[in-house]
Design an enzyme around this catalytic site. Structure first.
Site, short mmCIF file in Angstrom:
data_model
loop_
_atom_site.label_atom_id
_atom_site.label_comp_id
_atom_site.label_asym_id
_atom_site.label_seq_id
_atom_site.Cartn_x
_atom_site.Cartn_y
_atom_site.Cartn_z
N ASP A 86 31.05 43.37 40.75
CA ASP A 86 30.24 43.86 39.63
C ASP A 86 28.91 44.16 40.20
O ASP A 86 28.01 44.97 39.51
CB ASP A 86 30.05 42.70 38.68
CG ASP A 86 29.51 41.26 39.23
OD1 ASP A 86 28.29 41.27 39.58
OD2 ASP A 86 30.41 40.58 39.45
N ASP A 155 31.02 34.88 45.80
CA ASP A 155 30.91 35.44 44.35
C ASP A 155 32.35 35.46 43.66
O ASP A 155 32.51 36.64 43.65
CB ASP A 155 29.89 36.42 44.03
CG ASP A 155 29.54 36.84 42.83
OD1 ASP A 155 30.13 36.14 41.87
OD2 ASP A 155 28.77 38.05 42.68
N SER A 156 33.15 34.67 43.70
CA SER A 156 34.43 34.78 43.34
C SER A 156 34.88 34.45 42.08
O SER A 156 34.11 33.94 41.25
CB SER A 156 35.18 33.90 44.12
OG SER A 156 34.79 32.45 43.75
N THR A 157 36.00 34.86 41.77
CA THR A 157 36.66 34.47 40.43
C THR A 157 36.91 32.98 40.37
O THR A 157 36.82 32.47 41.43
CB THR A 157 37.88 35.13 39.96
OG1 THR A 157 38.80 35.46 41.21
CG2 THR A 157 37.38 36.62 39.51
N PRO A 162 43.89 35.94 42.46
CA PRO A 162 43.50 36.36 43.60
C PRO A 162 42.15 35.74 44.41
O PRO A 162 41.99 35.56 45.51
CB PRO A 162 42.79 37.89 43.52
CG PRO A 162 42.65 38.01 41.93
CD PRO A 162 43.62 36.85 41.24
N1 SAM Z 1 29.99 35.69 38.24
C1 SAM Z 1 31.58 35.71 38.04
C2 SAM Z 1 32.33 34.47 37.78
O1 SAM Z 1 32.19 33.69 38.42
O2 SAM Z 1 32.66 34.55 36.66
C3 SAM Z 1 32.09 36.53 39.39
C4 SAM Z 1 32.10 37.66 39.38
S1 SAM Z 1 33.09 38.92 40.47
C5 SAM Z 1 33.39 40.28 39.27
C6 SAM Z 1 34.43 38.30 40.97
C7 SAM Z 1 34.94 39.05 41.96
O3 SAM Z 1 35.82 38.53 42.94
C8 SAM Z 1 36.14 39.80 41.27
O4 SAM Z 1 35.61 41.37 41.16
C9 SAM Z 1 37.30 39.83 42.01
O5 SAM Z 1 38.19 40.84 42.14
C10 SAM Z 1 37.00 39.17 43.60
N2 SAM Z 1 37.70 38.45 44.18
C11 SAM Z 1 38.83 37.73 43.71
N3 SAM Z 1 39.62 37.11 44.68
C12 SAM Z 1 39.03 37.69 45.81
C13 SAM Z 1 39.37 37.60 47.15
N4 SAM Z 1 40.51 36.94 47.38
N5 SAM Z 1 38.58 38.53 48.18
C14 SAM Z 1 37.72 38.99 47.67
N6 SAM Z 1 37.37 39.20 46.61
C15 SAM Z 1 38.08 38.56 45.44
#
Ligand code: SAM
Length: 283
Positions: A86, A155-157, A162
């Protein structure tokens, strides 16, 4: 007709936000991406139906993820952001003119593109010359580096889909290796409040404690995350988040922030007893 977004926080609790308009909806290779507009929270991004950020409260999460370690480490030049498609974390980082390189590793390019189109509030820093985006799995990316980064921001999900690999012992061990000898890693550390989130939080904490000599947890109040009580992990090879807090040096950067300040930095590490007990239990 009324349109509502609802996220289940537990089997018995849910958060609903009244939606004015759906701006984006797509099933990418990795997840379902939606962006909505609402009266109360402005635009908001959800992935697989889980709230990622809203325009109204994202400043809390992004300021706490970035400015806490930046007020501790005296010499950040090279930063790795994992996830964060984001752009909110990158937006806060580029405010520091002395940072030379920001590598963002996001598994899903479509998140970045959707946010550039509909969430300029966060996706406004990708054109900065210091920012390089790599579209791949962060778990695999970090394996390749040794003694490279001053700061890693995870800053992950959440730990399923994923994002699952970003909560493993292997990942934290590789982050340790990818950091320089005085490097810091900050990660979003889930919530201590509801039991299922607390288990994920404890599991992550245990693995970080096993990988880093200094591992502390701090908190923030984020209204749209489950329970509103959210934690961050501060893992470090050398610097202590409180003993090494550089109050005057950080103030001298002259950054205007909406949530973070030096007193809050110190206070955020003072955790409620029940949270301390949960952490001690796995330390
Ligand atoms: N602030 C947020 C929360 O905790 O709800 C996190 C926001 S950010 C949009 C999280 C991002 O991590 C997503 O866009 C997702 O695609 C990415 N993501 C998830 N797994 C990942 C991985 N293994 N490697 C890189 N990015 C990843």
């Amino acid at each position: 007709m009324e349109l509502w977004f609802t996220e289940k926080h537990t089997e018995n609790v849910q958060l609903s936000i009244k939606v004015d308009k759906q701006l984006y909806s797509s099933q990418s290779e990795f997840q379902r991406i939606d962006i909505f507009d609402s009266k109360e929270f402005g635009r908001f991004l959800t992935l697989d139906g889980y709230m990622m950020l809203t325009q109204k409260d994202e400043f809390i999460y992004h300021e706490m993820m970035v400015h806490v370690p930046m007020a501790v480490h005296p010499n950040v030049r090279r930063v790795l952001v994992i996830g964060g498609g984001d752009g909110g974390t990158v937006r806060e980082l580029i405010r520091y003119p002395f940072i030379e390189q920001i590598d963002l590793v996001e598994i899903d390019e479509e998140v970045v593109e959707a946010c550039k189109q509909h969430l300029q509030q966060t996706a406004c820093g990708f054109d900065d010359a210091r920012v390089k985006c790599f579209y791949e799995d962060g778990l695999k990316y970090v394996r390749r580096f040794e003694d490279t980064y001053d700061l890693i921001l995870v800053d992950s999900t959440d730990p399923f889909g994923p994002g699952e690999g970003l909560f493993t012992k292997e990942f934290y061990g590789n982050c340790y290796k990818a950091l320089k000898e005085d490097g810091i890693m900050v990660n979003q550390h889930e919530s201590p409040f509801y039991p299922a989130d607390a288990v994920a939080m404890q599991r992550a904490h245990k693995r970080i404690v096993e990988s880093f000599p200094i591992s502390k947890v701090y908190q923030a109040h984020i209204p749209t995350y489950p329970s509103g009580h959210w934690l961050f992990g501060f893992a470090s090879k050398k610097y202590h988040p409180l003993a090494d807090q550089r109050v005057e040096a950080w103030k001298a950067y002259g950054l205007k922030t909406k949530y973070y300040n030096e007193q809050l930095h110190a206070g955020a590490f003072a955790l409620p007893n029940y949270v301390e007990e949960m952490l001690e239990h796995v330390e």
